[in-house]
Motif scaffolding. Structure first.
Motif, PDB file in Angstrom:
ATOM      1  N   LYS A  65      26.946  18.058  -0.136  1.00  0.00           N
ATOM      2  CA  LYS A  65      27.058  16.600  -0.110  1.00  0.00           C
ATOM      3  C   LYS A  65      28.204  16.166   0.807  1.00  0.00           C
ATOM      4  O   LYS A  65      28.063  15.213   1.573  1.00  0.00           O
ATOM      5  N   ILE A  66      29.316  16.871   0.742  1.00  0.00           N
ATOM      6  CA  ILE A  66      30.429  16.582   1.657  1.00  0.00           C
ATOM      7  C   ILE A  66      29.973  16.803   3.089  1.00  0.00           C
ATOM      8  O   ILE A  66      30.238  15.989   3.980  1.00  0.00           O
ATOM      9  N   GLU A  67      29.276  17.899   3.321  1.00  0.00           N
ATOM     10  CA  GLU A  67      28.752  18.214   4.651  1.00  0.00           C
ATOM     11  C   GLU A  67      27.815  17.104   5.143  1.00  0.00           C
ATOM     12  O   GLU A  67      27.849  16.731   6.318  1.00  0.00           O
ATOM     13  N   GLU A  68      27.015  16.543   4.256  1.00  0.00           N
ATOM     14  CA  GLU A  68      26.096  15.463   4.631  1.00  0.00           C
ATOM     15  C   GLU A  68      26.854  14.191   4.985  1.00  0.00           C
ATOM     16  O   GLU A  68      26.517  13.512   5.958  1.00  0.00           O
ATOM     17  N   ILE A  69      27.870  13.855   4.229  1.00  0.00           N
ATOM     18  CA  ILE A  69      28.693  12.686   4.564  1.00  0.00           C
ATOM     19  C   ILE A  69      29.340  12.889   5.937  1.00  0.00           C
ATOM     20  O   ILE A  69      29.355  11.977   6.766  1.00  0.00           O
ATOM     21  N   LEU A  70      29.841  14.079   6.179  1.00  0.00           N
ATOM     22  CA  LEU A  70      30.422  14.383   7.489  1.00  0.00           C
ATOM     23  C   LEU A  70      29.378  14.252   8.591  1.00  0.00           C
ATOM     24  O   LEU A  70      29.644  13.680   9.647  1.00  0.00           O
TER      25      LEU A  70
END
Length: 140
Positions: A65-70
């Motif tokens: 999810k963090i990777e997707e926000i990035l």
């Protein structure tokens, strides 16, 4: 000061139905300010809203999810500069967390603070991860 909030589209495959939490709890997925991206705490809830039983799967989902926000900001995990993770039953779950983290996060590593807590927002959640990333064009 100019603030930019990152909106995760409702049809986002990584977040799925969990995007409703942003409106329900009144917060943004991330906010950009002063060349930094402040990412709200992410949890290991699947796109369908269910919570996996294992720390490894919860950790992987939270990091994805963090990777997707990035990705929504044209960044990747290498942009992370500071991460804090909150752990229920830290002594029991830390080895599985470290294993999942090592599979997903490569050098250069951000700073990382690991904190043990007695509980998180929903029963069954074992980890929550918040992060800060830097934009490559940000001044030093």
């Amino acid at each position: 000061m100019t603030l930019h909030t990152v909106e995760v589209p409702e049809d986002n495959a990584v977040f799925g139905q969990t995007t409703s939490a942003f409106a329900s709890f009144g917060y943004s997925a991330a906010v950009r300010a002063h060349g930094l991206l402040f990412i709200a705490g992410t949890i290991g809830r699947r796109a369908d809203g269910t919570i996996p039983d294992t720390i490894e799967e919860q950790t992987e989902i939270a990091i994805r999810k963090i990777e997707e926000i990035l990705r929504l900001e044209n960044l990747d995990l290498s942009a992370l500069v500071d991460v804090t993770s909150y752990h229920v039953d830290i002594r029991r779950h830390l080895p599985g967390f470290i294993e999942a983290k090592q599979r997903l996060v490569a050098p250069p590593y951000p700073t990382w603070t690991i904190i043990g807590v007695s509980g998180l927002a929903s029963p069954g959640l074992l980890v929550e991860i918040r992060a800060t990333a830097a934009y490559p064009d940000a001044s030093r």
